[in-house]
Design an enzyme around this catalytic site. Structure first.
Site, PDB file in Angstrom:
ATOM      1  N   ALA A  79       0.935  -1.270   0.273  1.00 14.23           N
ATOM      2  CA  ALA A  79       0.407   0.070  -0.201  1.00 14.23           C
ATOM      3  C   ALA A  79       0.925   1.055  -0.556  1.00 14.23           C
ATOM      4  CB  ALA A  79      -0.712   0.352   1.437  1.00 14.23           C
ATOM      5  N   ASP A  80       0.049   2.289  -0.176  1.00 14.45           N
ATOM      6  CA  ASP A  80       1.093   3.861  -0.639  1.00 14.45           C
ATOM      7  C   ASP A  80      -0.075   5.048  -0.316  1.00 14.45           C
ATOM      8  OD1 ASP A  80       3.973   4.753  -0.504  1.00 14.45           O
ATOM      9  OD2 ASP A  80       2.776   6.313  -2.268  1.00 14.45           O
ATOM     10  N   GLN A  81       0.615   5.535  -0.153  1.00 11.59           N
ATOM     11  CA  GLN A  81      -0.697   7.040   0.724  1.00 11.59           C
ATOM     12  C   GLN A  81       0.087   8.498   0.886  1.00 11.59           C
ATOM     13  OE1 GLN A  81      -1.712   7.447   5.153  1.00 11.59           O
ATOM     14  NE2 GLN A  81      -3.602   7.297   4.424  1.00 11.59           N
TER      15      GLN A  81
END
Length: 203
Positions: A79-81
């Site tokens: 995941a990345d944000q």
């Protein structure tokens, strides 16, 4: 055989993401990767990618690195944000002083967290998802900001936006639109639904 639980490789050292998965009953093997995120961000910007596309590209690159030498049936999640303030991306602060500057810029305004998650099976991507929770910071005082930074200290340097919604950071906000797991960096319900679609979790 389907079950209530399954085992995942998590391409991250994030304790918050690991906690979300483990609290949902999943067995997690953390496998942080060595990715030059800043170089990839610059490349995406040069190619005219949106911040949403960049978040997905970063998650995809992490999963790709983590899936080297994995078994045929092994599942990897990454995941990345990216914090999006009117089209401007914020990276994690490099110091408490920089965290203070970020929070002053965010104060009294609404920002979006472009939160991407991808799932690989073996070495192939089988699914991706993007959530975009909207968060509005209240117009907090300088005295509150000082007290907040003293309370949180370097712990917030690992957080985009310099806050942990599951901790004292919740006091920074007047409104949050979106589920908390997406704010914490991993849209959990869509991921669990995909695991059921893949028949690795019981439906």
């Amino acid at each position: 055989m389907m079950s209530f639980s399954t085992s995942l490789i998590l391409a991250s050292g994030s304790s918050a993401r690991r906690m979300l998965l483990e609290n949902a009953g999943l067995a997690v093997q953390a496998r942080p990767v060595d990715l030059d995120e800043e170089a990839l961000r610059r490349s995406c910007e040069e190619q005219g990618h949106t911040l949403s596309q960049t978040a997905i590209a970063l998650a995809d690159a992490k999963a790709n690195l983590a899936t080297r030498d994995v078994g045929f049936d092994e599942l990897t999640v990454a995941a990345d944000q990216i914090l999006d303030l009117d089209g401007v991306a914020f990276a994690k602060p490099g110091s408490v002083a920089e965290a203070a500057e970020h929070l002053r810029r965010l104060r009294g305004r609404t920002h979006v967290l472009r939160t991407a998650v991808v799932l690989y099976k073996g070495g192939e991507k089988v699914w991706e998802h993007l959530a975009s929770p909207r968060l509005t910071m209240r117009d907090f005082s300088d005295d509150f900001l000082k007290a907040y930074l003293e309370r949180e200290g370097p712990a917030i340097l690992s957080c985009v936006g310099a806050y942990r919604l599951e901790g004292p950071g919740i006091q920074l906000f007047s409104a949050v639109e979106g589920v908390q797991d997406a704010v914490m960096g991993l849209p959990l319900l869509p991921l669990l639904e995909e695991l059921r679609e893949l028949k690795v979790l019981a439906a």
